[in-house]
Design a protein around this motif. Structure first.
Motif, PDB file in Angstrom:
ATOM      1  N   THR A   1      32.963  43.752  41.849  1.00  0.00           N
ATOM      2  CA  THR A   1      34.020  43.031  42.573  1.00  0.00           C
ATOM      3  C   THR A   1      35.336  43.778  42.504  1.00  0.00           C
ATOM      4  O   THR A   1      36.035  43.936  43.519  1.00  0.00           O
ATOM      5  CB  THR A   1      34.188  41.623  41.994  1.00  0.00           C
ATOM      6  OG1 THR A   1      32.942  40.921  42.088  1.00  0.00           O
ATOM      7  CG2 THR A   1      35.251  40.837  42.763  1.00  0.00           C
TER       8      THR A   1
ATOM      9  N   ASP B   1      32.886  34.660  41.832  1.00  0.00           N
ATOM     10  CA  ASP B   1      33.398  35.820  42.560  1.00  0.00           C
ATOM     11  C   ASP B   1      34.773  35.541  43.147  1.00  0.00           C
ATOM     12  O   ASP B   1      35.633  36.427  43.191  1.00  0.00           O
ATOM     13  CB  ASP B   1      32.428  36.215  43.673  1.00  0.00           C
ATOM     14  CG  ASP B   1      31.123  36.778  43.137  1.00  0.00           C
ATOM     15  OD1 ASP B   1      31.058  37.120  41.939  1.00  0.00           O
ATOM     16  OD2 ASP B   1      30.159  36.875  43.916  1.00  0.00           O
ATOM     17  N   GLU B   2      34.991  34.311  43.596  1.00  0.00           N
ATOM     18  CA  GLU B   2      36.289  33.965  44.193  1.00  0.00           C
ATOM     19  C   GLU B   2      37.412  34.129  43.183  1.00  0.00           C
ATOM     20  O   GLU B   2      38.498  34.615  43.514  1.00  0.00           O
ATOM     21  CB  GLU B   2      36.223  32.531  44.723  1.00  0.00           C
ATOM     22  CG  GLU B   2      37.517  32.034  45.374  1.00  0.00           C
ATOM     23  CD  GLU B   2      38.496  31.426  44.383  1.00  0.00           C
ATOM     24  OE1 GLU B   2      39.723  31.447  44.665  1.00  0.00           O
ATOM     25  OE2 GLU B   2      38.045  30.949  43.313  1.00  0.00           O
ATOM     26  N   LEU B   3      37.177  33.734  41.929  1.00  0.00           N
ATOM     27  CA  LEU B   3      38.181  33.916  40.881  1.00  0.00           C
ATOM     28  C   LEU B   3      38.414  35.395  40.623  1.00  0.00           C
ATOM     29  O   LEU B   3      39.564  35.837  40.483  1.00  0.00           O
ATOM     30  CB  LEU B   3      37.744  33.218  39.600  1.00  0.00           C
ATOM     31  CG  LEU B   3      38.592  33.523  38.358  1.00  0.00           C
ATOM     32  CD1 LEU B   3      40.036  33.089  38.557  1.00  0.00           C
ATOM     33  CD2 LEU B   3      37.981  32.859  37.119  1.00  0.00           C
TER      34      LEU B   3
ATOM     35  N   ARG C   1      38.112  37.808  42.663  1.00  0.00           N
ATOM     36  CA  ARG C   1      38.910  38.346  43.778  1.00  0.00           C
ATOM     37  C   ARG C   1      40.376  37.959  43.645  1.00  0.00           C
ATOM     38  O   ARG C   1      41.270  38.764  43.943  1.00  0.00           O
ATOM     39  CB  ARG C   1      38.328  37.883  45.112  1.00  0.00           C
ATOM     40  CG  ARG C   1      36.987  38.545  45.460  1.00  0.00           C
ATOM     41  CD  ARG C   1      36.596  38.270  46.900  1.00  0.00           C
ATOM     42  NE  ARG C   1      36.262  36.871  47.109  1.00  0.00           N
ATOM     43  CZ  ARG C   1      35.032  36.367  47.000  1.00  0.00           C
ATOM     44  NH1 ARG C   1      34.016  37.147  46.660  1.00  0.00           N
ATOM     45  NH2 ARG C   1      34.803  35.083  47.219  1.00  0.00           N
ATOM     46  N   ARG C   2      40.648  36.730  43.194  1.00  0.00           N
ATOM     47  CA  ARG C   2      42.050  36.338  42.989  1.00  0.00           C
ATOM     48  C   ARG C   2      42.692  37.170  41.879  1.00  0.00           C
ATOM     49  O   ARG C   2      43.875  37.538  41.970  1.00  0.00           O
ATOM     50  CB  ARG C   2      42.138  34.854  42.650  1.00  0.00           C
ATOM     51  CG  ARG C   2      42.110  33.951  43.879  1.00  0.00           C
ATOM     52  CD  ARG C   2      42.523  32.534  43.547  1.00  0.00           C
ATOM     53  NE  ARG C   2      41.462  31.800  42.881  1.00  0.00           N
ATOM     54  CZ  ARG C   2      41.582  31.190  41.709  1.00  0.00           C
ATOM     55  NH1 ARG C   2      42.728  31.257  41.041  1.00  0.00           N
ATOM     56  NH2 ARG C   2      40.581  30.524  41.191  1.00  0.00           N
TER      57      ARG C   2
ATOM     58  N   ASP D   1      43.541  40.427  43.455  1.00  0.00           N
ATOM     59  CA  ASP D   1      44.761  40.314  44.254  1.00  0.00           C
ATOM     60  C   ASP D   1      45.996  40.290  43.351  1.00  0.00           C
ATOM     61  O   ASP D   1      47.029  40.929  43.654  1.00  0.00           O
ATOM     62  CB  ASP D   1      44.726  39.032  45.101  1.00  0.00           C
ATOM     63  CG  ASP D   1      43.713  39.105  46.237  1.00  0.00           C
ATOM     64  OD1 ASP D   1      43.384  40.229  46.681  1.00  0.00           O
ATOM     65  OD2 ASP D   1      43.248  38.038  46.684  1.00  0.00           O
TER      66      ASP D   1
ATOM     67  N   GLU E   1      41.226  26.808  35.472  1.00  0.00           N
ATOM     68  CA  GLU E   1      40.260  26.793  36.562  1.00  0.00           C
ATOM     69  C   GLU E   1      39.352  25.559  36.484  1.00  0.00           C
ATOM     70  O   GLU E   1      38.574  25.402  35.542  1.00  0.00           O
ATOM     71  CB  GLU E   1      39.401  28.066  36.505  1.00  0.00           C
ATOM     72  CG  GLU E   1      40.183  29.338  36.713  1.00  0.00           C
ATOM     73  CD  GLU E   1      40.840  29.393  38.085  1.00  0.00           C
ATOM     74  OE1 GLU E   1      40.107  29.202  39.084  1.00  0.00           O
ATOM     75  OE2 GLU E   1      42.052  29.617  38.152  1.00  0.00           O
TER      76      GLU E   1
END
Length: 294
Positions: free
Chosen positions: A89, A279-281, A283-284, A287, A267
């Protein structure tokens, strides 16, 4: 085929990945300042663009100057699927170095459960910079989360002789705030694993983790004591509200110790460490790391 420092055959130096246009990963053994060999992997960014896109653009391709150094949790190693998923990731945002802490996987030595592991991380950070990256973000999970906090406090940019081992931003996920915590059943099992001879046998043969039999002497700086010393390096603390190992008073203690220079993400629905991080975490977090260069 590779032979590790103990004379064992270990897996291929090629790390599989799904990106067909990414460079070949590099694998080697690093050497810490106290002489331990650390199995380490460098994954190049998934894509390389010229010129770089501004860091604040969340749709930007990976940064050529940015490298993540990932510190896994206790009983993990660089080849575990959950560690490879984290690395995969983060290559969407920059290069990635993963490694196995001492006593874990193919690395040498024995685990000190977060004490001398700061030397392993320092060696990995120096190696990451050797590829020409100018920004290092350390990301640690559970035990690794405590290590990245202590590392950032102990290895400052301005310290003589340590400029290559410092980090430029820190992400600590699912970390304890204090040592010797036994308030949950999973942590009581961890303490049995570490402190009992039969537990260390289970660690060695069941979990590929060789644990040192000696107690800490002296007791290392605790994570909550380390946090105030990290400023002004950017700090992100991440914790799941369903963490079965460390309840929410741990991240809150860390955030309180950080004051204005730290950021806390609690979270919803998340459990503990790499396996629980969606995966969303990740990606954050990627970022956030890119944004620290702006």
């Amino acid at each position: 085929m590779r032979i590790d420092p103990a004379g064992r055959v270990v897996r291929s130096t090629t790390i599989p990945h799904s990106e067909t246009n990414r460079g070949t990963p590099i694998r080697t053994f690093l050497h810490t300042t106290d002489g331990v060999t650390i199995d380490s992997v460098y994954d190049p960014p998934a894509f390389v663009y010229e010129p770089p896109v501004p860091a604040h653009d969340v749709s930007a391709p990976p940064s050529r100057d940015l490298v993540f150094v990932v510190a896994h949790g206790f009983t993990g190693d660089a080849d575990r699927p959950h560690v490879r998923r984290v690395a995969e990731t983060f290559t969407q945002y920059g290069a990635v170095v993963t490694f196995s802490f001492r006593g874990h996987g193919a690395s040498g030595g024995r685990s000190t459960v977060g004490d001398r592991e700061v030397l392993d991380l320092a060696a990995a950070v120096e190696w990451a910079r050797s590829f020409g990256h100018t920004r290092v973000v350390t990301v640690g999970f559970s035990m690794g989360g405590s290590v990245v906090l202590r590392h950032a406090a102990l290895y400052q940019r301005e310290q003589e002789g340590r400029t290559g081992a410092h980090t430029d931003a820190v992400v600590s996920v699912s970390a304890p705030a204090r040592w010797y915590y036994r308030g949950t059943a999973p942590m009581r099992r961890v303490h049995w694993l570490v402190t009992r001879p039969e537990g260390r046998l289970v660690g060695r043969y069941g979990l590929r983790t060789r644990i040192h039999h000696r107690e800490w002497n002296p007791v290392p700086l605790s994570p909550v004591e380390a946090v105030p010393r990290i400023a002004p390096t950017p700090l992100l603390i991440v914790h799941g509200d369903r963490d079965g190992y460390f309840p929410l008073d741990h991240p809150r203690m860390l955030a309180d110790a950080a004051g204005d220079h730290g950021e806390l993400w609690l979270e919803p629905g998340m459990g503990h460490a790499e396996n629980a991080a969606p995966d969303e975490l990740l990606r954050r977090i990627g970022d956030w790391a890119v944004g620290q260069g702006g």
